[in-house]
Design a protein around this motif. Structure first.
Motif, PDB file in Angstrom:
ATOM      1  N   GLU A  53       1.243  -1.378  -0.256  1.00 34.12           N
ATOM      2  CA  GLU A  53       0.426   0.338   0.042  1.00 34.12           C
ATOM      3  C   GLU A  53       1.120   1.429  -0.211  1.00 34.12           C
ATOM      4  OE1 GLU A  53      -3.263   1.950   2.752  1.00 34.12           O
ATOM      5  OE2 GLU A  53      -2.650   0.463   3.614  1.00 34.12           O
ATOM      6  N   THR A  54       0.326   1.693  -0.519  1.00 35.41           N
ATOM      7  CA  THR A  54       1.292   3.843  -0.733  1.00 35.41           C
ATOM      8  C   THR A  54       0.297   4.609  -1.132  1.00 35.41           C
ATOM      9  OG1 THR A  54       1.165   2.887  -2.894  1.00 35.41           O
ATOM     10  CG2 THR A  54       2.893   2.602  -2.104  1.00 35.41           C
ATOM     11  N   GLU A  55       1.012   5.811  -0.675  1.00 35.33           N
ATOM     12  CA  GLU A  55       0.134   7.230  -1.362  1.00 35.33           C
ATOM     13  C   GLU A  55       0.959   8.302  -2.048  1.00 35.33           C
ATOM     14  OE1 GLU A  55      -3.534   7.683   2.374  1.00 35.33           O
ATOM     15  OE2 GLU A  55      -1.172   8.924   2.539  1.00 35.33           O
ATOM     16  N   SER A  56       0.404   9.115  -2.682  1.00 34.56           N
ATOM     17  CA  SER A  56       1.241   9.692  -3.120  1.00 34.56           C
ATOM     18  C   SER A  56       1.186  10.759  -3.225  1.00 34.56           C
ATOM     19  CB  SER A  56       1.078   9.309  -4.974  1.00 34.56           C
ATOM     20  OG  SER A  56       0.667  10.938  -5.336  1.00 34.56           O
ATOM     21  N   TYR A  57       2.102  12.096  -2.583  1.00 34.24           N
ATOM     22  CA  TYR A  57       2.297  13.184  -2.038  1.00 34.24           C
ATOM     23  C   TYR A  57       2.513  14.210  -3.391  1.00 34.24           C
ATOM     24  CZ  TYR A  57      -0.199  12.024   1.972  1.00 34.24           C
ATOM     25  OH  TYR A  57      -0.593  11.632   3.146  1.00 34.24           O
ATOM     26  N   GLY A  58       2.145  14.919  -4.476  1.00 37.45           N
ATOM     27  CA  GLY A  58       2.839  15.368  -5.398  1.00 37.45           C
ATOM     28  C   GLY A  58       2.962  16.895  -5.734  1.00 37.45           C
ATOM     29  N   GLY A  59       3.949  16.995  -4.271  1.00 37.43           N
ATOM     30  CA  GLY A  59       4.457  18.455  -4.294  1.00 37.43           C
ATOM     31  C   GLY A  59       3.708  19.710  -4.667  1.00 37.43           C
ATOM     32  N   LYS A  60       5.049  20.779  -4.707  1.00 38.23           N
ATOM     33  CA  LYS A  60       3.934  21.851  -4.661  1.00 38.23           C
ATOM     34  C   LYS A  60       2.447  22.589  -4.458  1.00 38.23           C
ATOM     35  CE  LYS A  60       8.317  23.254  -6.454  1.00 38.23           C
ATOM     36  NZ  LYS A  60       9.322  24.642  -7.110  1.00 38.23           N
ATOM     37  N   GLU A  61       1.920  21.766  -5.330  1.00 37.55           N
ATOM     38  CA  GLU A  61       0.448  22.303  -5.723  1.00 37.55           C
ATOM     39  C   GLU A  61      -0.380  21.294  -4.441  1.00 37.55           C
ATOM     40  OE1 GLU A  61       2.517  20.986  -8.211  1.00 37.55           O
ATOM     41  OE2 GLU A  61       3.300  23.387  -8.950  1.00 37.55           O
ATOM     42  N   ASP A  62      -0.071  20.370  -4.426  1.00 32.25           N
ATOM     43  CA  ASP A  62      -0.468  19.021  -2.757  1.00 32.25           C
ATOM     44  C   ASP A  62      -1.040  19.737  -2.096  1.00 32.25           C
ATOM     45  OD1 ASP A  62      -1.870  17.007  -2.257  1.00 32.25           O
ATOM     46  OD2 ASP A  62      -0.238  15.929  -2.663  1.00 32.25           O
ATOM     47  N   LYS A  63      -2.071  20.153  -1.725  1.00 29.38           N
ATOM     48  CA  LYS A  63      -2.291  20.687  -0.166  1.00 29.38           C
ATOM     49  C   LYS A  63      -2.127  19.266   1.055  1.00 29.38           C
ATOM     50  CE  LYS A  63      -4.941  24.325  -2.212  1.00 29.38           C
ATOM     51  NZ  LYS A  63      -6.813  25.225  -1.892  1.00 29.38           N
ATOM     52  N   GLY A  64      -1.816  18.282   0.955  1.00 26.24           N
ATOM     53  CA  GLY A  64      -2.293  17.026   1.236  1.00 26.24           C
ATOM     54  C   GLY A  64      -0.174  17.345   2.271  1.00 26.24           C
ATOM     55  N   SER A  65       0.522  18.066   1.465  1.00 19.24           N
ATOM     56  CA  SER A  65       2.008  17.511   1.050  1.00 19.24           C
ATOM     57  C   SER A  65       2.429  18.434   2.191  1.00 19.24           C
ATOM     58  CB  SER A  65       2.489  17.444  -0.090  1.00 19.24           C
ATOM     59  OG  SER A  65       4.051  17.567  -0.267  1.00 19.24           O
ATOM     60  N   HIS A  66       3.539  17.725   3.043  1.00 21.88           N
ATOM     61  CA  HIS A  66       4.330  18.968   3.090  1.00 21.88           C
ATOM     62  C   HIS A  66       4.847  19.889   2.979  1.00 21.88           C
ATOM     63  CE1 HIS A  66       4.728  15.118   6.821  1.00 21.88           C
ATOM     64  NE2 HIS A  66       3.177  15.800   6.513  1.00 21.88           N
ATOM     65  N   ALA A  67       5.681  19.884   1.974  1.00 19.46           N
ATOM     66  CA  ALA A  67       6.069  20.646   0.587  1.00 19.46           C
ATOM     67  C   ALA A  67       4.812  21.522  -0.112  1.00 19.46           C
ATOM     68  CB  ALA A  67       7.237  20.291  -0.154  1.00 19.46           C
TER      69      ALA A  67
END
Length: 224
Positions: A53-67
């Motif tokens: 199982e994995t989850e994707s966090y897509g960078g600068k535009e992703d509001k779920g991402s730490h970045a």
């Protein structure tokens, strides 16, 4: 002492992942990581697990991402490194989570490993040793969640920044099953209500029917 037959893995090990997994975006590479092998080297020996199982966090535009918004801090700096880097962080002050950084330098993409399955009884025994008593006695509770698998594999912030694409490190990735042959489904990510419209993005991927998956979504969409 384990019988030698129990120490034989279901497929040859020691092979690196295709470089394209590390250079792709998190969304492209998250389903491709399913079936691959996460290896933890400890003083008691190597532990091999299948990523289920994995989850994707897509960078600068992703509001779920730490970045999100190109937020660059001491915590997120690892996400801005080139693909193949390990990003480990602490949540709730007590649980570690391990991620595979992908894409190129300065493009913060990361894939959270949410659940793994030990490949052999020997691997499960070592993980049990590190994890301690399993609540409920269900074998899958050993590593069916990001915090659980980190405890079972002794993954903490000392591994933040290590290279997962180097097969001689304390934590790395090996070629496992061919993900194109697996029944993969996608569903929304877990516990990110703060991500607003990004909270419902179907950017979580898992192997359908695998007992180690952390959360089964009845509305999950089959992609393979």
């Amino acid at each position: 002492m384990l019988d030698k037959k129990e120490q034989i893995y279901p497929y040859p090990y020691g092979q690196p992942l295709p470089p394209s997994i590390y250079t792709g975006t998190a969304l492209e590479s998250a389903p491709r990581l399913l079936g691959q092998t996460l290896v933890r080297c400890t003083e008691d020996g190597e532990i091999r697990c299948k990523i289920v199982e994995t989850e994707s966090y897509g960078g600068k535009e992703d509001k779920g991402s730490h970045a999100y918004g190109a937020r660059r801090t001491a915590r997120t700096e690892t996400m801005f490194q080139a693909g193949g880097t390990c990003y480990v962080y602490l949540i709730y002050g007590m649980y570690h989570c391990v991620n595979v950084v992908t894409s190129y330098e300065n493009d913060p993409q990361a894939i959270l490993i949410r659940a793994v399955e030990p490949l052999t009884s020997r691997d499960a025994e070592l993980m049990q040793l590190y994890r301690g008593k399993i609540p409920g006695g269900k074998p899958a509770n050993l590593s069916n969640g990001p915090g659980k698998l980190c405890r079972a594999l002794r993954i903490d912030k000392s591994l933040n920044g290590c290279q997962l694409n180097h097969l001689d490190g304390p934590l790395y990735l090996e070629l496992g099953e061919n993900s194109s042959n697996l029944p993969i489904v996608q569903a929304p990510r877990i516990n990110i209500p703060y991500a607003e419209e990004y909270a419902s993005k179907p950017w979580r991927f898992y192997i359908e029917g695998n007992p180690y998956v952390s959360v089964v979504d009845k509305k999950a969409l089959t992609i393979k």
